[in-house]
Design an enzyme around this catalytic site. Structure first.
Site, PDB file in Angstrom:
ATOM      1  N   CYS A   1      -9.758  10.913  41.801  1.00  0.00           N
ATOM      2  CA  CYS A   1     -10.692  11.145  40.692  1.00  0.00           C
ATOM      3  C   CYS A   1     -11.629  12.322  41.002  1.00  0.00           C
ATOM      4  O   CYS A   1     -11.173  13.448  41.058  1.00  0.00           O
ATOM      5  CB  CYS A   1     -11.420   9.861  40.353  1.00  0.00           C
ATOM      6  SG  CYS A   1     -12.049   9.896  38.671  1.00  0.00           S
TER       7      CYS A   1
ATOM      8  N   HIS B   1      -8.047   5.449  40.526  1.00  0.00           N
ATOM      9  CA  HIS B   1      -8.627   4.866  41.744  1.00  0.00           C
ATOM     10  C   HIS B   1      -7.752   3.754  42.318  1.00  0.00           C
ATOM     11  O   HIS B   1      -8.019   2.575  42.060  1.00  0.00           O
ATOM     12  CB  HIS B   1      -9.991   4.233  41.404  1.00  0.00           C
ATOM     13  CG  HIS B   1     -11.074   5.210  41.136  1.00  0.00           C
ATOM     14  ND1 HIS B   1     -11.841   5.756  42.126  1.00  0.00           N
ATOM     15  CD2 HIS B   1     -11.533   5.732  39.987  1.00  0.00           C
ATOM     16  CE1 HIS B   1     -12.722   6.574  41.606  1.00  0.00           C
ATOM     17  NE2 HIS B   1     -12.561   6.581  40.309  1.00  0.00           N
TER      18      HIS B   1
ATOM     19  N   GLU C   1      -7.818   2.471  45.143  1.00  0.00           N
ATOM     20  CA  GLU C   1      -8.575   1.580  46.037  1.00  0.00           C
ATOM     21  C   GLU C   1      -9.252   0.439  45.278  1.00  0.00           C
ATOM     22  O   GLU C   1      -9.748  -0.499  45.899  1.00  0.00           O
ATOM     23  CB  GLU C   1      -9.587   2.379  46.867  1.00  0.00           C
ATOM     24  CG  GLU C   1     -10.875   2.772  46.158  1.00  0.00           C
ATOM     25  CD  GLU C   1     -10.717   3.952  45.183  1.00  0.00           C
ATOM     26  OE1 GLU C   1      -9.587   4.419  44.960  1.00  0.00           O
ATOM     27  OE2 GLU C   1     -11.754   4.377  44.644  1.00  0.00           O
TER      28      GLU C   1
HETATM   29  N1  GLN Z   1     -16.385  11.996  35.959  1.00  0.00           N
HETATM   30  C1  GLN Z   1     -16.499  12.276  37.377  1.00  0.00           C
HETATM   31  C2  GLN Z   1     -16.530  13.796  37.610  1.00  0.00           C
HETATM   32  O1  GLN Z   1     -16.197  14.568  36.758  1.00  0.00           O
HETATM   33  C3  GLN Z   1     -15.358  11.615  38.161  1.00  0.00           C
HETATM   34  C4  GLN Z   1     -15.403  10.129  37.996  1.00  0.00           C
HETATM   35  C5  GLN Z   1     -14.746   9.357  39.095  1.00  0.00           C
HETATM   36  O2  GLN Z   1     -14.619   9.808  40.240  1.00  0.00           O
HETATM   37  N2  GLN Z   1     -14.363   8.128  38.788  1.00  0.00           N
HETATM   38  O3  GLN Z   1     -16.874  14.208  38.664  1.00  0.00           O
END
Ligand code: GLN
Length: 177
Positions: A61, A156, A158
């Protein structure tokens, strides 16, 4: 998750911590903050250098965003490691309430489909020539990629009990050694 699958894990906070590890997972969170902290704690140059010389890094992410070469709508003050040859779009599914879960067919993991948790997730829009798509949503949107030693997922793993993505990364570390 790493300990669950039998991999020794430690936190990385300072440049010297990088000398103690065989691979790195950059977790989710807020990518601008992670990038700024990488700069202020002196980790950015060492990570760029390692990423380019085959050191395995997995970004989930926000971690995937920080690895990317190009971020759509990136702020002027958003530092990137900039090694994964993709263009990524932040917050591509909308606001926090638009977070969702989906079952993904991932051929490198085999059956069953991987249950993926997306939290204000990015999507991977442009893939460089040596970047392979590992998973897509039903509409074709790419949400997991690999470029040699670099792995990135919009979601994610995890947050589930399914260790297959982490095991896949551990396998990558073994092959890189
Ligand atoms: N929206 C976050 C970003 O742009 C990422 C979100 C996440 O890691 N779950 O940095």
């Amino acid at each position: 998750m790493l300990r669950t699958i039998g991999v020794e894990a430690r936190e990385v906070r300072l440049p010297r911590d990088l000398d103690q590890i065989d691979g790195l997972i950059i977790p989710g969170g807020e990518s601008t903050t992670i990038g700024k902290l990488l700069v202020s704690f002196g980790l950015m140059d060492g990570l760029r250098e390692r990423a380019r010389t085959g050191f395995p890094i997995y970004g989930t992410c926000a971690g995937a965003i920080v690895l990317a070469k190009d971020v759509e709508g990136r702020g002027v003050d958003q530092p990137l490691i900039g090694v994964l040859d993709v263009t990524i779009q932040r917050n591509a599914f909308g606001r926090q309430v638009d977070s969702f879960e989906a079952n993904l067919a991932v051929s490198v993991l085999g059956e069953p489909p991987f249950h993926a948790v997306f939290i204000r997730a990015p999507i991977i829009e442009r893939l460089g020539a040596d970047v392979e798509a590992l998973a897509r949503l039903e509409d074709g949107t790419v949400v997991a990629v690999q470029q040699r030693n670099l792995l990135a997922t919009s979601f994610h793993p995890e947050l589930t009990t399914d260790g297959r993505f982490h095991r896949y990364f551990a396998g990558l570390i073994e092959r890189c050694q």
